[in-house]
Scaffold this active site. Structure first.
Site, mmCIF file in Angstrom:
data_model
loop_
_atom_site.group_PDB
_atom_site.id
_atom_site.type_symbol
_atom_site.label_atom_id
_atom_site.label_comp_id
_atom_site.label_asym_id
_atom_site.label_seq_id
_atom_site.Cartn_x
_atom_site.Cartn_y
_atom_site.Cartn_z
ATOM 1 N N LYS A 192 26.866 -12.637 29.450
ATOM 2 C CA LYS A 192 26.051 -11.419 29.438
ATOM 3 C C LYS A 192 26.513 -10.434 30.513
ATOM 4 O O LYS A 192 26.681 -9.257 30.245
ATOM 5 C CB LYS A 192 24.563 -11.742 29.649
ATOM 6 C CG LYS A 192 23.944 -12.585 28.558
ATOM 7 C CD LYS A 192 22.431 -12.675 28.710
ATOM 8 C CE LYS A 192 21.983 -13.360 29.983
ATOM 9 N NZ LYS A 192 22.360 -14.781 30.077
ATOM 10 N N ARG B 157 32.522 -20.168 38.084
ATOM 11 C CA ARG B 157 32.326 -18.731 38.285
ATOM 12 C C ARG B 157 32.321 -18.369 39.773
ATOM 13 O O ARG B 157 31.719 -19.066 40.582
ATOM 14 C CB ARG B 157 30.979 -18.355 37.656
ATOM 15 C CG ARG B 157 30.655 -16.911 37.667
ATOM 16 C CD ARG B 157 29.672 -16.575 36.597
ATOM 17 N NE ARG B 157 28.321 -17.055 36.858
ATOM 18 C CZ ARG B 157 27.310 -16.847 36.024
ATOM 19 N NH1 ARG B 157 27.495 -16.210 34.890
ATOM 20 N NH2 ARG B 157 26.114 -17.304 36.310
ATOM 21 N N ARG C 249 13.240 -12.258 29.271
ATOM 22 C CA ARG C 249 13.594 -13.677 29.306
ATOM 23 C C ARG C 249 12.442 -14.562 28.847
ATOM 24 O O ARG C 249 12.568 -15.779 28.822
ATOM 25 C CB ARG C 249 13.926 -14.018 30.742
ATOM 26 C CG ARG C 249 14.885 -15.158 30.914
ATOM 27 C CD ARG C 249 16.077 -14.687 31.621
ATOM 28 N NE ARG C 249 16.744 -15.612 32.467
ATOM 29 C CZ ARG C 249 17.785 -15.222 33.204
ATOM 30 N NH1 ARG C 249 18.194 -13.979 33.169
ATOM 31 N NH2 ARG C 249 18.405 -16.091 33.935
HETATM 32 P P1 AMP Z 1 20.760 -14.578 36.086
HETATM 33 O O1 AMP Z 1 21.685 -13.976 37.068
HETATM 34 O O2 AMP Z 1 20.397 -13.651 34.968
HETATM 35 O O3 AMP Z 1 21.219 -15.915 35.601
HETATM 36 O O4 AMP Z 1 19.380 -14.848 36.870
HETATM 37 C C1 AMP Z 1 19.319 -15.682 38.016
HETATM 38 C C2 AMP Z 1 17.894 -16.166 38.224
HETATM 39 O O5 AMP Z 1 17.019 -15.049 38.447
HETATM 40 C C3 AMP Z 1 17.284 -16.906 37.051
HETATM 41 O O6 AMP Z 1 17.642 -18.275 37.034
HETATM 42 C C4 AMP Z 1 15.791 -16.697 37.313
HETATM 43 O O7 AMP Z 1 15.338 -17.524 38.373
HETATM 44 C C5 AMP Z 1 15.752 -15.269 37.847
HETATM 45 N N1 AMP Z 1 15.593 -14.278 36.746
HETATM 46 C C6 AMP Z 1 16.507 -13.372 36.305
HETATM 47 N N2 AMP Z 1 16.017 -12.631 35.301
HETATM 48 C C7 AMP Z 1 14.745 -13.059 35.093
HETATM 49 C C8 AMP Z 1 13.725 -12.706 34.177
HETATM 50 N N3 AMP Z 1 13.898 -11.727 33.251
HETATM 51 N N4 AMP Z 1 12.547 -13.376 34.241
HETATM 52 C C9 AMP Z 1 12.344 -14.342 35.154
HETATM 53 N N5 AMP Z 1 13.279 -14.754 36.043
HETATM 54 C C10 AMP Z 1 14.472 -14.112 36.024
#
Ligand code: AMP
Length: 218
Positions: free
Chosen positions: A13, A125, A86
């Site tokens: 993404k 990564r 999410r």
């Molecule tokens: P990501 O970088 O998108 O993988 O997000 C890292 C972490 O941020 C996730 O594992 C969640 O703990 C938190 N997070 C990111 N986006 C959301 C969301 N839309 N809702 C809830 N937690 C989020």
């Protein structure tokens, strides 16, 4: 143009949202990146989010929804949403907020990959803490190991990119986020995109679809 890119952690993404933002001039909003910035800045939101993030769990909806509503105010030229919504609740709140302004999401794409691919991708990564560029030790290495090609900063591994946390993040994804794909599919067309291959090949498929749409609507 308002785009939502769905997919499990590690589906690509972040990589594809950056490319989409560059090509179509829309704002790239990554809820994960915003949360990481809040943490680095030591804000109240960052402190509240920390424990959930480190465990691979989701940050509570009310915190994320407020944060994203604020961020979307700057998105008049269009937006590509990365990591948000999410949960089905987040998707419903987003739909209502956009509908209240007479708008909506123009395109939803779902990046599909196997768990094995996800684990290999995420644990390899590395990212640049300065400019956000993302690399992979095997699939997309920087020219000099451990150093960002763009600004020379030392690359870092996210603390939630270890195998144990990745397994938790995948479990969280299947329980809470995969229903978001079904939510959108019950209301509109969702483009499932095989994202297991090379990033350039996947980008080509994404661009072909978006080019057609961008021709109609900017
Ligand atoms: P990501 O970088 O998108 O993988 O997000 C890292 C972490 O941020 C996730 O594992 C969640 O703990 C938190 N997070 C990111 N986006 C959301 C969301 N839309 N809702 C809830 N937690 C989020």
């Amino acid at each position: 143009m308002r785009i939502v890119l769905l997919g499990a952690p590690g589906a690509g993404k972040g990589t594809h949202c950056k490319r989409i933002a560059d090509r179509y001039g829309v704002l790239h909003l990554s809820s994960g990146d915003i949360l990481r910035r809040e943490r680095a800045a030591g804000t109240e939101l960052g402190r509240k989010a920390q424990g959930y993030m480190d465990a691979g769990a989701l940050v509570p909806d009310e915190l994320v929804v407020e944060m994203m509503s604020r961020a979307m105010k700057d998105a008049s030229a269009g937006v590509v949403l990365d990591g948000f919504p999410r949960t089905v609740n987040q998707a419903e709140v987003l739909d209502k907020a956009l509908a209240a302004k007479g708008g909506g999401i123009d395109v939803v794409m779902n990046l599909v990959v196997d768990d094995g691919v996800v684990v290999a991708r995420i644990t390899g990564r590395r990212s640049c803490p300065k400019c956000g560029a993302v690399y992979h030790v095997k699939n997309m290495p920087p020219k000099v190991a451990g150093v960002c090609d763009k600004d020379g900063a030392a690359l870092v591994q996210r603390p939630d990119d270890t195998e144990e946390v990745v397994r938790n993040r995948l479990e969280t994804y299947y329980r809470q986020t995969e229903p978001v794909v079904d939510y959108y599919k019950s209301k509109r067309t969702v483009d499932d995109i095989d994202a297991s291959g090379d990033a350039d090949v996947v980008a080509k498929v994404i661009f072909e679809k978006l080019d057609r749409l961008a021709g109609k609507k900017k």
